[in-house]
Design a protein around this motif. Structure first.
Motif, mmCIF file in Angstrom:
data_model
loop_
_atom_site.group_PDB
_atom_site.id
_atom_site.type_symbol
_atom_site.label_atom_id
_atom_site.label_comp_id
_atom_site.label_asym_id
_atom_site.label_seq_id
_atom_site.Cartn_x
_atom_site.Cartn_y
_atom_site.Cartn_z
ATOM 1 N N LEU A 291 0.853 -1.185 0.000
ATOM 2 C CA LEU A 291 0.000 0.000 0.000
ATOM 3 C C LEU A 291 0.890 1.237 0.000
ATOM 4 O O LEU A 291 1.665 1.458 0.928
ATOM 5 C CB LEU A 291 -0.898 0.008 1.239
ATOM 6 N N VAL A 292 0.782 2.051 -1.051
ATOM 7 C CA VAL A 292 1.486 3.329 -1.111
ATOM 8 C C VAL A 292 0.485 4.426 -0.776
ATOM 9 O O VAL A 292 -0.582 4.510 -1.387
ATOM 10 C CB VAL A 292 2.108 3.572 -2.501
ATOM 11 N N ILE A 293 0.842 5.249 0.209
ATOM 12 C CA ILE A 293 -0.040 6.324 0.665
ATOM 13 C C ILE A 293 0.552 7.655 0.266
ATOM 14 O O ILE A 293 1.685 7.984 0.638
ATOM 15 C CB ILE A 293 -0.231 6.270 2.190
ATOM 16 N N ILE A 294 -0.190 8.420 -0.524
ATOM 17 C CA ILE A 294 0.243 9.765 -0.916
ATOM 18 C C ILE A 294 -0.315 10.743 0.111
ATOM 19 O O ILE A 294 -1.508 11.000 0.166
ATOM 20 C CB ILE A 294 -0.264 10.125 -2.327
ATOM 21 N N GLY A 295 0.564 11.275 0.953
ATOM 22 C CA GLY A 295 0.146 12.183 2.011
ATOM 23 C C GLY A 295 0.508 11.658 3.378
ATOM 24 O O GLY A 295 0.142 10.530 3.734
ATOM 25 N N GLY A 296 1.217 12.476 4.151
ATOM 26 C CA GLY A 296 1.650 12.064 5.486
ATOM 27 C C GLY A 296 0.983 12.834 6.597
ATOM 28 O O GLY A 296 1.599 13.129 7.627
ATOM 29 N N GLY A 297 -0.301 13.165 6.399
ATOM 30 C CA GLY A 297 -1.068 13.803 7.459
ATOM 31 C C GLY A 297 -1.703 12.766 8.364
ATOM 32 O O GLY A 297 -1.341 11.584 8.324
ATOM 33 N N PRO A 298 -2.667 13.179 9.204
ATOM 34 C CA PRO A 298 -3.289 12.243 10.145
ATOM 35 C C PRO A 298 -3.886 11.000 9.487
ATOM 36 O O PRO A 298 -3.665 9.879 9.960
ATOM 37 C CB PRO A 298 -4.370 13.098 10.809
ATOM 38 N N ILE A 299 -4.637 11.169 8.393
ATOM 39 C CA ILE A 299 -5.256 10.008 7.745
ATOM 40 C C ILE A 299 -4.184 9.077 7.198
ATOM 41 O O ILE A 299 -4.252 7.853 7.366
ATOM 42 C CB ILE A 299 -6.211 10.465 6.628
ATOM 43 N N GLY A 300 -3.169 9.653 6.550
ATOM 44 C CA GLY A 300 -2.103 8.828 5.994
ATOM 45 C C GLY A 300 -1.368 8.035 7.050
ATOM 46 O O GLY A 300 -1.106 6.837 6.883
ATOM 47 N N VAL A 301 -1.039 8.687 8.166
ATOM 48 C CA VAL A 301 -0.308 8.019 9.250
ATOM 49 C C VAL A 301 -1.171 6.938 9.902
ATOM 50 O O VAL A 301 -0.699 5.820 10.155
ATOM 51 C CB VAL A 301 0.156 9.062 10.289
ATOM 52 N N GLU A 302 -2.431 7.261 10.175
ATOM 53 C CA GLU A 302 -3.322 6.273 10.801
ATOM 54 C C GLU A 302 -3.476 5.028 9.927
ATOM 55 O O GLU A 302 -3.358 3.893 10.400
ATOM 56 C CB GLU A 302 -4.689 6.896 11.064
ATOM 57 N N MET A 303 -3.747 5.240 8.645
ATOM 58 C CA MET A 303 -3.962 4.109 7.738
ATOM 59 C C MET A 303 -2.677 3.330 7.487
ATOM 60 O O MET A 303 -2.699 2.112 7.284
ATOM 61 C CB MET A 303 -4.558 4.594 6.421
ATOM 62 N N ALA A 304 -1.549 4.017 7.505
ATOM 63 C CA ALA A 304 -0.269 3.337 7.318
ATOM 64 C C ALA A 304 -0.008 2.352 8.450
ATOM 65 O O ALA A 304 0.299 1.181 8.220
ATOM 66 C CB ALA A 304 0.861 4.366 7.248
ATOM 67 N N GLN A 305 -0.150 2.814 9.676
ATOM 68 C CA GLN A 305 0.115 1.936 10.811
ATOM 69 C C GLN A 305 -0.897 0.802 10.894
ATOM 70 O O GLN A 305 -0.534 -0.354 11.142
ATOM 71 C CB GLN A 305 0.099 2.738 12.105
ATOM 72 N N ALA A 306 -2.174 1.128 10.645
ATOM 73 C CA ALA A 306 -3.213 0.102 10.737
ATOM 74 C C ALA A 306 -2.981 -1.017 9.730
ATOM 75 O O ALA A 306 -3.040 -2.207 10.071
ATOM 76 C CB ALA A 306 -4.589 0.730 10.519
ATOM 77 N N HIS A 307 -2.711 -0.665 8.478
ATOM 78 C CA HIS A 307 -2.517 -1.699 7.447
ATOM 79 C C HIS A 307 -1.206 -2.451 7.645
ATOM 80 O O HIS A 307 -1.138 -3.654 7.408
ATOM 81 C CB HIS A 307 -2.571 -1.069 6.057
ATOM 82 N N ASN A 308 -0.177 -1.743 8.103
ATOM 83 C CA ASN A 308 1.095 -2.415 8.371
ATOM 84 C C ASN A 308 0.942 -3.444 9.482
ATOM 85 O O ASN A 308 1.456 -4.571 9.386
ATOM 86 C CB ASN A 308 2.149 -1.382 8.755
ATOM 87 N N ARG A 309 0.222 -3.087 10.535
ATOM 88 C CA ARG A 309 0.047 -4.023 11.655
ATOM 89 C C ARG A 309 -0.824 -5.221 11.281
ATOM 90 O O ARG A 309 -0.762 -6.260 11.937
ATOM 91 C CB ARG A 309 -0.575 -3.282 12.839
ATOM 92 N N LEU A 310 -1.625 -5.062 10.228
ATOM 93 C CA LEU A 310 -2.456 -6.179 9.762
ATOM 94 C C LEU A 310 -1.793 -6.948 8.629
ATOM 95 O O LEU A 310 -2.445 -7.724 7.937
ATOM 96 C CB LEU A 310 -3.831 -5.666 9.323
ATOM 97 N N GLY A 311 -0.500 -6.721 8.441
ATOM 98 C CA GLY A 311 0.275 -7.580 7.544
ATOM 99 C C GLY A 311 0.615 -7.033 6.182
ATOM 100 O O GLY A 311 1.197 -7.754 5.356
ATOM 101 N N ALA A 312 0.295 -5.783 5.890
ATOM 102 C CA ALA A 312 0.593 -5.217 4.573
ATOM 103 C C ALA A 312 1.908 -4.444 4.609
ATOM 104 O O ALA A 312 2.274 -3.851 5.627
ATOM 105 C CB ALA A 312 -0.538 -4.294 4.123
ATOM 106 N N LYS A 313 2.605 -4.435 3.486
ATOM 107 C CA LYS A 313 3.760 -3.562 3.328
ATOM 108 C C LYS A 313 3.222 -2.173 3.033
ATOM 109 O O LYS A 313 2.327 -2.009 2.194
ATOM 110 C CB LYS A 313 4.646 -4.047 2.185
#
Length: 424
Positions: A119-141
Motif C-alpha cells: 500500500l502506497v499512501i500519498i500524504g503524510g497527514g493524520p489520515i495517511g499516518v493512521e492508515m499506514a500503521q493500521a494496514h502495516n500491523r495487519l500484515g501489509a507492506k
C-alpha cells in the motif's frame, strides 16, 4: 485502528514473559469488524432517527434558487434561516496518470476486503499516518510519500518520536519528495504482479498493489449554486464570521464546509453556536483558542491550544516557556513498556497555559484536561495542585505542571526563606 492494535498486542512480548506461538491475522474479518461498528453507530445519524424527532428529511441534492429558496429535483423549500452543513470530500491532486489507475481515499478504503501486498499512501497527514500503521500491523507492506514533512502541523519533536515508532514497526516513510507521475503496469507476468507504478520527484520508483490518496480535503460546495444566493466563498469553503454567519445574515455554514478546522467534533461545536444564534437569539461566537485534535495512531498524538510558533508570534519568544515530561519518567508507562512519548506544555511566563501536545498511548483522553484548563484560562498552578491517581499516564500531566515551579523552588531565595522559617 482498533483491530490493528489488537493484532499488534497479540504478538509475543518476550520482555513481559509472554510468548505466542502463532498469531494469525484475517484481514477480511478485520474489515467486517469495521462494517459492524459502522452499523452500530449508523442509527445515531439515520434518517429514521431524525424523522422520529420531527425532522423532514429529503434525500436529494440541494441547491440555491435564491437566498431564501433551496430546491432539489422534486422539492422547493423556502426558509427563514438556512444552515449549510455539506462537509468535505477527499482532495484529489492533479498528478499525471492518477486518473488512469484505481486508487482509494478515506471514503473507500474501508470497503476493500483485499489485503494490499504493498500500500502506497500519498500524504503524510493524520489520515495517511493512521492508515499506514493500521494496514502495516495487519500484515501489509506500507510506504508513506509526503512532499513536505509528515504531520507538519504537529509538534515536530513528538512527530519525530512517532516516526521512529512507525519505522520500527516496518512502515517506510519518504519525505520531501512528491509524486510526479503514476503509471499502470501492463505486464501481467508473475514476476510483475504490482499494478501501479509511482514515480517520485527524487527519481525513486515505487511498485504498489494499492494506492491511497490522503493529501487533505476540500469543501463540498460544487453543486450548491452558492452564487444564486449571493453567498461569498473561496477554495477553502464558505466565508463566515465568528458567529458562523455568511454575508447573508440568515444563512450559516458549519463544519468542514465553513473552511475552518476539519474535525467531527468541530462540526458539533459549530452546531451549538448556530443553535444559540438562531433559536435563542444569543450572539454566540466561536472560540478557537482551545480546539483539540488527535491522530489515532499508537501511541496517539494529541494537541490543544497554540503551537510554539503561534505562541512566539503572539506573545514573543521571550515571554513563553516550554515544559516537558517524558513518559520514560512515568511509572505506568514503564510498567507497560510504553515509554515512547512525552507531555509538552507551552505557557506564558506568568504560568497561564497556552497549549499542550501529548504523545502517549492514551493521549486523546489525556488532552481533555489541558483543553479544560486552557478554556478556563487556568495557570500551571491549577494542574500542579490536582491529585492524580497513581499509577496513570495522566500523572505525566501533573509532573510537567510541577516542573514549572522546579527552578523557583530550588532557587537561593527560596532556600534562604525556608531556612528563616525553620527558626520558628
Amino acid at each position: 485502528l482498533a483491530a490493528s492494535k489488537a493484532a499488534y498486542n497479540a504478538r509475543s512480548k518476550a520482555n513481559f514473559g509472554v510468548r505466542v506461538a502463532d498469531t494469525k491475522f484475517d484481514f477480511a474479518t478485520a474489515k467486517k469488524y469495521v462494517d459492524s461498528v459502522i452499523a452500530k453507530i449508523a442509527p445515531h445519524d439515520s434518517v429514521s432517527r431524525f424523522t422520529s424527532l420531527g425532522v423532514t428529511v429529503i434525500s436529494e441534492y440541494a441547491r440555491f434558487k435564491t437566498a431564501h429558496i433551496v430546491v432539489s429535483d422534486t422539492y422547493e423549500v423556502r426558509a427563514k434561516y438556512i444552515v449549510i452543513a455539506t462537509g468535505s470530500t477527499a482532495l484529489i491532486p492533479p498528478i499525471p496518470g492518477l486518473d488512469k489507475v484505481p486508487y482509494h481515499t478515506n471514503e473507500t478504503i474501508f470497503t476493500d476486503y483485499d489485503k494490499p501486498d504493498h500500500l502506497v499512501i500519498i500524504g503524510g497527514g493524520p489520515i495517511g499516518v493512521e492508515m499506514a500503521q493500521a494496514h502495516n500491523r495487519l500484515g501489509a507492506k506500507v510506504t508513506i510519500v509526503e512532499a513536505l514533512a509528515v504531520m507538519g502541523r504537529d509538534d515536530q519533536e513528538l512527530v519525530n518520536i512517532l516516526k521512529q515508532q512507525l519505522m520500527h514497526e516496518g512502515v517506510t516513510i519518504i519525505e520531501g519528495a512528491g509524486v510526479t507521475k503514476i503509471d499502470q503496469n501492463t505486464d501481467s507476468s508473475p514476476q510483475r504482479d504490482k499494478k501501479i507504478i509511482v514515480r517520485l520527484a527524487d527519481g525513486q520508483v515505487l511498485h504498489a498493489s494499492h494506492l491511497l490518496v490522503a493529501i487533505g480535503r476540500r469543501p463540498t460546495i460544487d453543486r450548491l449554486d452558492l452564487d444564486m444566493a449571493g453567498i461569498d466563498h473561496n477554495t477553502k469553503g464558505i466565508i463566515t464570521n465568528k458567529r458562523l454567519r455568511t454575508n447573508k445574515k440568515h444563512i450559516y455554514a458549519i463544519g468542514d464546509v465553513a473552511g475552518r478546522q476539519q474535525f467531527t467534533h468541530i462540526a458539533g461545536y459549530h452546531a451549538g453556536i448556530v443553535i444559540r444564534n438562531i433559536l435563542f437569539k444569543l450572539p454566540a461566537k466561536i472560540d478557537n483558542s482551545a480546539v483539540p485534535w488527535v491522530t489515532y495512531c499508537d501511541p496517539e498524538l494529541a494537541h490543544v491550544g497554540v503551537t510554539i510558533t503561534e505562541a512566539s508570534a503572539k506573545y514573543g519568544a521571550h515571554n513563553i516557556s516550554i515544559f516537558t515530561s517524558p513518559l520514560a519518567d512515568n511509572d505506568r508507562a514503564i510498567a507497560e513498556s510504553r515509554t515512547e512519548g512525552m507531555v509538552k506544555v507551552i505557557t506564558h511566563k506568568k504560568g497561564r497555559i497556552l497549549g499542550a501536545s501529548i504523545l502517549a498511548p492514551a493521549a486523546g483522553e489525556m488532552i481533555l484536561a489541558w483543553a479544560v484548563a486552557i478554556t478556563a484560562g487556568q495557570k500551571m498552578s491549577t494542574m500542579a495542585s490536582v491529585i492524580a491517581p497513581y499509577p496513570t499516564y495522566g500523572d505525566a500531566s501533573k509532573r510537567v505542571a510541577g516542573s514549572f515551579y522546579t527552578e523557583k523552588l530550588f532557587s537561593p531565595r527560596i532556600k534562604r526563606l525556608v531556612q528563616f522559617l525553620l527558626k520558628f
